[in-house]
Design a protein around this motif. Structure first.
Motif, PDB file in Angstrom:
ATOM      1  N   ASP A 122       0.826  -1.210   0.000  1.00  0.00           N
ATOM      2  CA  ASP A 122       0.000   0.000   0.000  1.00  0.00           C
ATOM      3  C   ASP A 122       0.858   1.258   0.000  1.00  0.00           C
ATOM      4  N   VAL A 123       1.920   1.254   0.809  1.00  0.00           N
ATOM      5  CA  VAL A 123       2.814   2.415   0.859  1.00  0.00           C
ATOM      6  C   VAL A 123       3.481   2.615  -0.494  1.00  0.00           C
ATOM      7  N   LEU A 124       3.986   1.530  -1.073  1.00  0.00           N
ATOM      8  CA  LEU A 124       4.660   1.630  -2.370  1.00  0.00           C
ATOM      9  C   LEU A 124       3.672   2.026  -3.466  1.00  0.00           C
ATOM     10  N   ARG A 125       2.476   1.434  -3.455  1.00  0.00           N
ATOM     11  CA  ARG A 125       1.461   1.771  -4.454  1.00  0.00           C
ATOM     12  C   ARG A 125       1.087   3.256  -4.367  1.00  0.00           C
ATOM     13  N   ALA A 126       0.949   3.759  -3.142  1.00  0.00           N
ATOM     14  CA  ALA A 126       0.625   5.175  -2.960  1.00  0.00           C
ATOM     15  C   ALA A 126       1.778   6.061  -3.440  1.00  0.00           C
ATOM     16  N   ALA A 127       3.004   5.635  -3.164  1.00  0.00           N
ATOM     17  CA  ALA A 127       4.170   6.409  -3.600  1.00  0.00           C
ATOM     18  C   ALA A 127       4.249   6.459  -5.119  1.00  0.00           C
ATOM     19  N   ILE A 128       3.998   5.332  -5.772  1.00  0.00           N
ATOM     20  CA  ILE A 128       4.025   5.296  -7.236  1.00  0.00           C
ATOM     21  C   ILE A 128       2.890   6.143  -7.808  1.00  0.00           C
ATOM     22  N   ALA A 129       1.730   6.101  -7.167  1.00  0.00           N
ATOM     23  CA  ALA A 129       0.579   6.889  -7.645  1.00  0.00           C
ATOM     24  C   ALA A 129       0.849   8.388  -7.572  1.00  0.00           C
ATOM     25  N   ASN A 130       1.758   8.813  -6.681  1.00  0.00           N
ATOM     26  CA  ASN A 130       2.075  10.236  -6.556  1.00  0.00           C
ATOM     27  C   ASN A 130       3.111  10.714  -7.568  1.00  0.00           C
ATOM     28  N   HIS A 168      15.831   8.030 -12.477  1.00  0.00           N
ATOM     29  CA  HIS A 168      16.580   8.592 -11.349  1.00  0.00           C
ATOM     30  C   HIS A 168      15.664   9.425 -10.455  1.00  0.00           C
ATOM     31  N   TYR A 169      14.937  10.363 -11.053  1.00  0.00           N
ATOM     32  CA  TYR A 169      14.088  11.242 -10.259  1.00  0.00           C
ATOM     33  C   TYR A 169      12.886  10.503  -9.684  1.00  0.00           C
ATOM     34  N   ALA A 170      12.372   9.504 -10.389  1.00  0.00           N
ATOM     35  CA  ALA A 170      11.258   8.718  -9.869  1.00  0.00           C
ATOM     36  C   ALA A 170      11.697   7.921  -8.644  1.00  0.00           C
ATOM     37  N   ILE A 171      12.857   7.281  -8.724  1.00  0.00           N
ATOM     38  CA  ILE A 171      13.354   6.488  -7.597  1.00  0.00           C
ATOM     39  C   ILE A 171      13.675   7.391  -6.411  1.00  0.00           C
ATOM     40  N   THR A 177       9.277   9.444  -0.407  1.00  0.00           N
ATOM     41  CA  THR A 177       7.909   9.174   0.027  1.00  0.00           C
ATOM     42  C   THR A 177       7.862   8.019   1.020  1.00  0.00           C
ATOM     43  N   VAL A 178       8.590   6.948   0.726  1.00  0.00           N
ATOM     44  CA  VAL A 178       8.614   5.795   1.637  1.00  0.00           C
ATOM     45  C   VAL A 178       9.294   6.176   2.948  1.00  0.00           C
ATOM     46  N   ASP A 179      10.388   6.920   2.873  1.00  0.00           N
ATOM     47  CA  ASP A 179      11.079   7.356   4.090  1.00  0.00           C
ATOM     48  C   ASP A 179      10.185   8.257   4.934  1.00  0.00           C
TER      49      ASP A 179
END
Length: 188
Positions: A122-130, A168-171, A177-179
């Motif tokens: 969920d955290v990763l999915r939310a981060a990718i969605a942003n 690079h910028y996405a990662i 976001t995860v941090d």
């Protein structure tokens, strides 16, 4: 019905077909081989199973309508993936998008997730969605489809350096976001 007279055989997949009915069968067989992987790609890009199903269906319909434009049926997978990616891109860029919510993950958490990683997802999915749509595309193609930088560049019609920059910028943004979620005490 779409005119399929320009395609007489599918070379790379062992299908030798001629005539409208057999070309329809060839399309159906090729699409069936690549539909599941295309759905997973759409799911990775859109982050929502219901949206991914709709996008994959729309891509399938578009591919059928454009079947006669495919010059080399041996390149069906690349051609179909491009249609899926463009369909997903259009869905991401639509501002007045009706958002649906897939409740299956919530039900899995309520019933006990056997994998034990639902909150991480969920955290990763939310981060990718942003991420921006362009960044979502390169992340999905790189990490969910496991394409190389050059393959992603060809798929999206951009330079490899642009792909590297977007990754690079996405990662970097995903890490932040995860941090941030960890710092706020969001369970992971």
């Amino acid at each position: 019905m779409t005119d399929l007279s320009g395609v007489d055989e599918v070379v790379g997949d062992g299908i030798a077909e001629s005539g409208a009915a057999s070309r329809q069968a060839a399309f159906r067989q090729l699409a069936d081989r690549h539909l599941e992987a295309s759905y997973r790609l759409a799911c990775a890009i859109l982050g929502n199973a219901a949206e991914a199903q709709d996008a994959t269906h729309d891509a399938f319909v578009q591919a059928w309508r454009r079947w006669s434009t495919l010059r080399d049926p041996a390149r069906f997978e690349h051609w179909f993936d491009r249609i899926v990616v463009n369909t997903c891109r259009n869905r991401l860029k639509r501002e007045s998008r009706w958002r649906t919510q897939d409740l299956s993950d919530d039900l899995a958490v309520a019933n006990g997730d056997p994998i034990g990683q639902a909150l991480d997802r969920d955290v990763l999915r939310a981060a990718i969605a942003n991420l921006s749509p362009d960044h979502q595309l390169v992340v999905a193609l790189r990490f969910y489809r496991d394409l190389t930088i050059d393959e992603i560049a060809r798929q999206l019609g951009i330079r490899p350096g642009t792909v590297n920059s977007r990754l690079h910028y996405a990662i970097k943004r995903l890490h932040a976001t995860v941090d941030d979620a960890d710092a706020k005490g969001t369970p992971r």
